[in-house]
Design an enzyme around this catalytic site. Structure first.
Site, PDB file in Angstrom:
ATOM      1  N   GLY A   1      -5.211   3.609  -3.717  1.00 55.35           N
ATOM      2  CA  GLY A   1      -6.435   4.238  -4.192  1.00 55.35           C
ATOM      3  C   GLY A   1      -6.237   5.665  -4.640  1.00 55.35           C
TER       4      GLY A   1
ATOM      5  N   ASP B   1       0.856  -1.180   0.000  1.00 55.64           N
ATOM      6  CA  ASP B   1       0.000   0.000   0.000  1.00 55.64           C
ATOM      7  C   ASP B   1       0.898   1.236   0.000  1.00 55.64           C
ATOM      8  OD1 ASP B   1      -2.348   1.584   0.288  1.00 55.64           O
ATOM      9  OD2 ASP B   1      -2.001   1.685   2.442  1.00 55.64           O
ATOM     10  N   LYS B   2       0.319   2.397  -0.281  1.00 55.43           N
ATOM     11  CA  LYS B   2       1.112   3.626  -0.293  1.00 55.43           C
ATOM     12  C   LYS B   2       0.920   4.434   0.990  1.00 55.43           C
ATOM     13  CE  LYS B   2      -0.042   7.427  -2.454  1.00 55.43           C
ATOM     14  NZ  LYS B   2       0.217   8.495  -1.455  1.00 55.43           N
TER      15      LYS B   2
END
Length: 1138
Positions: free
Chosen positions: A668, A411-412
């Site tokens: 996202g 994930d970021k």
């Protein structure tokens, strides 16, 4: 439980609506209402334990014997009991009993701890309203329909509907850290018609029922309605949603107490219990290899038994060999049918050779995994001072899988970045406003000289955007009022940024939101409706009424969800600024509004109320209502906040690349923001050629054409670069919309090809991949797609939020970050670490060690069992296939339990074939163990052949020495038990010394265990053969071991056979290291040369210093033992003395 029956549109068709009716306070509804049908619900008892006192033994035995190896040995044990076999049932029963007992004790202890935890939860005190009074009871006595009182900092005992709160606005604040891990405060709302209740008597006087859905595990979904009965009027129906449901395990915060909470789900039907049920079992590549090897050895065992059975009857075909004098058959044996005799002999040979299957290996592997997992939790370098926590191991079954990772999905936000938001700017009509830099509610002193520009032609718009941002944010003030509470850190940064612009959020009271503007005037907005945020819409809205009576719809969200709904405003200027901020890696948010007329407002209320009251398909109806209302916006502007990159995140990703892993970022966020983060984290380099597979490009070209064009590009580059993968430096960017199109099967055009395979081919030739605009489910789909590819690579997923749980559960190894988005990811993961930088040591050091150790353990177990049982197979050719055992029963029983088990267990816990510093400094060493290299079939075949070779040396070496039957000095003859003891002695010493030769990291405990095991064997053999044991029916081993040791030729043969057995393996290692060394072996040689140089330099310095060393006060000089450089501190000391 109640299921309501409704008539369908067709005659005879019935539709079952799965819902339940809860009677508040267990009161019967008033006359005219529906009858109170008694319903059965579970009590509030939580049961996380697996066993009870009565079912522990049968249930545990059933589960253990489902394992193939345990079941196999049970069958062998039963065969030994039923038929006449050459070995005692003890030889199989005792190891099996040991394995079963150890496993049962371990599982029983773990379940006992769960029982204790359950009791402490079930017996905690709870306050319940009964007949207008508060009565204290225990948690497990709660029933559905009870009215519960909860006070501040108390945990909700079951799933409750909020009726009233001590706060005047009917709200309460809750933390759900134990559920989804999110430590931020969330706001929940009381039912509108009961929020004014303040006393127990008022709550107890309520006549109402709650209709809601049956229990389901989704924490963020609840559909229901409350029917309030007043006198003889029609019941008043109000919708109930997730904002009204207080979940078990959550904690009440910043609220003195809440009255009249109604239990709707209790015990094992609560959402917490439904979510914490066992996850699917993950199996490592090593475990799969073990099972494959086990099947091979099982086939070998059956082949040995068949061969010996056939040869026995072939040998006995001659009449003079049918019944030798030493093996006369009984009358029953003579009359038995030949097929039955052959089958019995086959089973007897199976029993004789069954020790080739290492039953104790499974226990040793479990102990190694369980004990080895503590090295991760004990690692001080993986301890975070800020959090006060270190790494956690949620499952020890996948330790070795950490050394086999090929794909890392990360994930970021909160994983690569800090999730520590800093308000940067506000853009209105293309004009940029920069306040004092705000970081999570604190004004940064370095930015104190920057002030807000207040004069601009867009003044009205500026005021509107500030109002919109404050009204739309889910912010509340805590106690004291010097800080803000929100479910998201970026909302806190935004409201503090608005405060620096001159607009301060004061409070929300009685649905009125108060804002203090820069003229010190209080603006009031009545909060009418909240259109909550969801990941599909990617926006949230509120409908408010201003003090002038005007209805306003304020909306904030992602640019992709706001711009298509804009009808007015300077879109191009704001869009350009948003794109510029995204390129710089900032998180942007667009803001818009719409004025509503009275009729439009009433229409919106009608759509919302109709959707909220629906029990079926409420989410879909709400989505449709939101889509109708959220349109025709006027663009106000955009904001930007910054999320800094985590410490050493770039270094970690670079090390993973060098180790041969491919890193994918799944986020996202919008493409520009995510791409900027990828460049900053060195996922993409400036020389990386970026390939885009986005919705924008597929709108210009067809998906078919884009995929084939990208595929030709990477294949052309690969053909130019030859077979060197290092020359390829492509980076792929794909968005969620295009990924959905790729994953969707296209059956309309036969010539379109398989999009998935083309997509995977492109990804294989890219050094890094960025997937942006990803929904949580799409993250899991990406991981599943790579797992199912033809290479079947080992995948690892790492994230910090609830939206990462799906991919964490899908990947072979799931790692959770203990981040600010909560602990749900950490709770659902296999391992949890404080920061992303700790992933480097987790994989490159711990993963490397775990795999090396367990690979050696598995191969060694099979090797030593081949050495153990193959001489028994050869012995049958010299005993007329009479199933005569070569070894004594005690040796058969204790070989795997005592004589050879402890050295390999310790080796698998502490072995370090190379230093930690070297592994961290040279990540490419990880490539040497990739793709299960140490458990491949050629390596397995080498170990098996080595075991067969050693077994042949043991047997025939002792056999040829036994040609001289008068072997001892006094002329005594050696018998068959002496022969077997000699073979067994050579066997035990050889396999133990083989492990000693493979050991690189020697400590005192290694010496103690290895030499202690050999000493234990000698002492046991002396005692076993030196005493006449009264409980034995035979004394065949009496004085056998002492007689063997009294013979000089026996000593010579033992030493000679051990040397010959170990020599081929030593020669092979020397040749391999000289002719084709691996990177690890080269690093070992380099380290040895470095150590030798340091030792030589130290000796030179000491000789030059001479007596001068004695005159220095060395105690005052601190010595630091550098990891991997034990002489470094001494050389530094010597230099200081010079």
């Amino acid at each position: 439980m109640e299921c309501r029956l409704q008539r369908g549109p067709c005659v005879g068709e019935e539709i079952w609506v799965d819902s339940r009716t809860v009677y508040i306070g267990h009161k019967d509804p008033p006359p005219g209402a529906e009858a109170n049908i008694p319903q059965r619900y579970p009590d509030n008892r939580i049961v996380s334990s697996k066993y009870t006192f009565w079912n522990f033994i049968p249930k545990n035995l059933f589960e253990q014997f489902r394992r193939i190896a345990n079941f196999y040995f049970l069958v062998i044990f039963l065969v030994q009991l039923i038929i006449d076999t050459p070995t005692s049932p003890v030889t199989s029963g005792l190891p099996l009993f040991f394995v079963i007992t150890v496993t049962a004790i371990k599982q029983g202890y773990e379940d006992w701890l769960r029982h204790k935890a359950d009791c402490s939860i079930n017996e905690c005190p709870v306050d319940v309203v009964q007949q207008g009074k508060v009565v204290r009871t225990q948690s497990h006595k709660l029933r559905v329909g009870d009215i519960v009182v909860v006070r501040e900092d108390e945990t909700f005992p079951c799933d409750l509907i909020l009726l009233s709160s001590s706060r005047h606005d009917g709200t309460c604040y809750v933390t759900t850290a134990s559920l989804d891990g999110e430590s931020s405060h969330k706001t929940y709302y009381a039912v509108q018609d009961t929020m004014a209740f303040r006393t127990e008597q008022e709550v107890d006087s309520l006549h109402a029922t709650i209709e809601c859905e049956q229990p389901q595990p989704d924490l963020y979904k609840f559909v229901g309605r409350i029917n309030i009965y007043k006198d003889k009027e029609e019941p008043l129906a109000r919708p109930l949603g997730a904002e009204n449901l207080l979940l078990r395990g959550a904690t009440l915060k910043n609220t003195q107490h809440i009255y009249g909470t109604v239990a709707v789900y209790t015990g094992m039907e609560t959402k917490m219990a439904l979510n914490y049920q066992s996850k699917s079992q993950k199996r490592s590549a090593v475990e799969k290899s073990m099972n494959a090897f086990l099947i091979v050895y099982l086939c070998i065992l059956i082949s040995k038994a068949v061969i010996n059975t056939v040869l026995k009857y072939a040998w006995q075909w001659s009449p003079d060999r049918d019944e030798p004098w030493y093996n006369h058959r009984t009358e029953n044996e003579r009359q038995r049918h030949m097929v039955i005799r052959a089958f019995t002999d086959f089973l007897a040979f199976m029993v004789l050779f069954n020790y080739i299957i290492p039953v104790s290996m499974y226990v040793t592997v479990e102990m190694q995994k369980f004990l080895g997992s503590y090295f991760i939790t004990w690692d001080e370098e993986m301890f975070d001072e800020e959090l006060g926590e270190g790494a956690q191991v949620n499952t020890s079954d996948l330790n070795e899988e950490l050394g086999q990772v090929e794909y890392v999905f990360t994930d970021k936000t909160g994983t690569l970045t800090e999730n520590n938001m800093e308000f940067i700017e506000c853009c209105v009509d293309g004009n940029v406003y920069i306040p004092h830099a705000i970081c999570n509610g604190q004004i940064l002193s370095a930015a104190s000289s920057i002030d807000m520009i207040d004069s601009s032609p867009g003044g009205y718009r500026r005021v509107s955007i500030v109002q919109c941002m404050i009204v739309c944010l889910g912010i509340h003030q805590g106690r004291p009022t010097s800080f803000y509470i929100s479910s998201s850190p970026d909302e806190v940064a935004l409201v503090e940024g608005m405060k620096r612009l001159g607009y301060t959020y004061l409070r929300l009271k009685d649905n009125y939101m108060e804002i203090l503007n820069k003229d010190d005037e209080i603006e009031r907005f009545e909060l009418l409706h909240v259109l909550n945020f969801d990941s599909v819409r990617r926006r949230m809205s509120v409908i408010v009424k201003s003090s002038s009576g005007e209805y306003l719809l304020f909306c904030k969200g992602a640019d992709s969800s706001i711009f298509p709904r804009i009808v007015s405003g300077k879109v191009e200027q704001v869009k350009a600024r948003v794109e510029q901020n995204a390129i710089e890696g900032l998180r942007t948010l667009c803001v818009a509004y719409r004025r509503l007329s009275e009729s439009e407002y009433q229409e919106a209320c009608h759509h919302l109320n109709e959707a909220k009251l629906a029990l079926q398909d409420r989410e879909q109806r709400l989505a449709q209502a939101y889509d109708i209302i959220e349109r025709d916006f006027v663009l106000l502007g955009a904001t930007a906040v910054e999320d800094r990159l985590q410490e050493k995140a770039a270094d970690t990703i670079e090390s993973l690349h060098k180790a041969g892993m491919k890193v994918w970022v799944l986020t996202g966020d919008k493409m520009e923001t995510a791409a900027a983060t990828c460049y900053a984290s060195k996922l993409f380099r400036r020389s990386t050629q970026i390939l885009e597979l986005t919705k924008k490009r597929t709108e210009e070209q067809s998906l078919h054409d884009v995929l084939f064009e990208l595929n030709r590009t990477v294949l052309r580059q690969r053909s130019i670069s030859g077979l060197s993968v290092d020359c390829l430096d492509f980076g792929l960017i794909i968005d969620g919309a295009t990924l959905s199109a790729v994953l969707k099967a296209n059956q309309e055009r036969a010539g379109s090809g398989n999009y998935r395979e083309i997509f995977l081919e492109i990804c294989r030739n890219c050094s890094a991949v960025l997937c942006c605009r990803m929904a949580p489910l799409q993250k899991a789909q990406i991981v599943k797609l790579i797992k199912a590819s033809k290479e079947h690579p080992i995948t690892l997923a790492i994230g910090d939020g609830a939206n990462d749980v799906s991919m964490i559960l899908e990947a072979h190894v799931g790692i959770g970050i203990m981040g600010k988005e909560g602990r749900q990811a950490a709770r659902n993961s296999d391992y949890a670490i404080p920061k992303f930088k700790h992933l480097k040591k987790m994989l490159l050091v711990h993963g490397h060690y775990y795999y090396i150790r367990i690979a050696e353990l598995v191969q060694y177990f099979f090797y030593k069992n081949v050495c153990f049982i193959f001489p028994q197979f050869l012995y049958q050719f010299f005993c007329g296939f009479s199933q005569q055992p070569l070894y004594d029963t005690a040796y058969l029983t204790l070989y795997n339990i005592s004589f050879t088990s402890l050295p390999i267990l310790l080796y698998s816990l502490v072995e370090q074939h190379i230093t930690m510093e070297t592994l961290k400094r040279d990540p490419s060493l990880y490539r040497d163990i990739a793709k299960n290299s140490l458990l491949r079939w050629p390596v397995f075949l080498y170990w098996t052949c080595l075991g067969v070779f050693d077994a042949v040396i043991f047997f025939f070496g002792a056999y040829f020495l036994f040609d001289n039957t008068t072997f001892t000095s006094n002329g005594q003859m050696f018998g068959n038990w002496t022969f077997g003891t000699l073979v067994f002695t050579v066997l035990v010493f050889t396999v133990t010394l083989k492990l000693a030769l493979d050991t690189h990291h020697w400590t005192w405990i290694n010496h103690f265990v290895i030499w202690g095991s050999l000493l234990f064997y000698v002492i046991f053999s002396l005692l076993w053969g030196g005493i006449i044991w009264p409980f034995l029916n035979y004394q065949r081993m009496y004085y056998v071991f002492m007689q063997m040791l009294s013979s000089g030729p026996a000593w010579l043969s033992i030493i000679l056979l051990i040397t010959v057995s170990l020599l081929p393996d030593v020669i092979k290692k020397v040749l391999c290291r000289t002719m084709c060394p691996t990177a690890t072996e080269r690093a070992q040689v380099t380290y040895c040369h470095q150590l030798h140089s340091e030792t030589k330099a130290l000796n030179c310095l000491v000789s030059r210093l001479g007596v001068r060393c004695l005159s220095l006060s060395c105690k005052s000089i601190p010595l630091v033992n550098h990891p991997g450089r034990p002489l470094g501190s001494l050389i530094a000391l010597s230099n200081s003395m010079i």
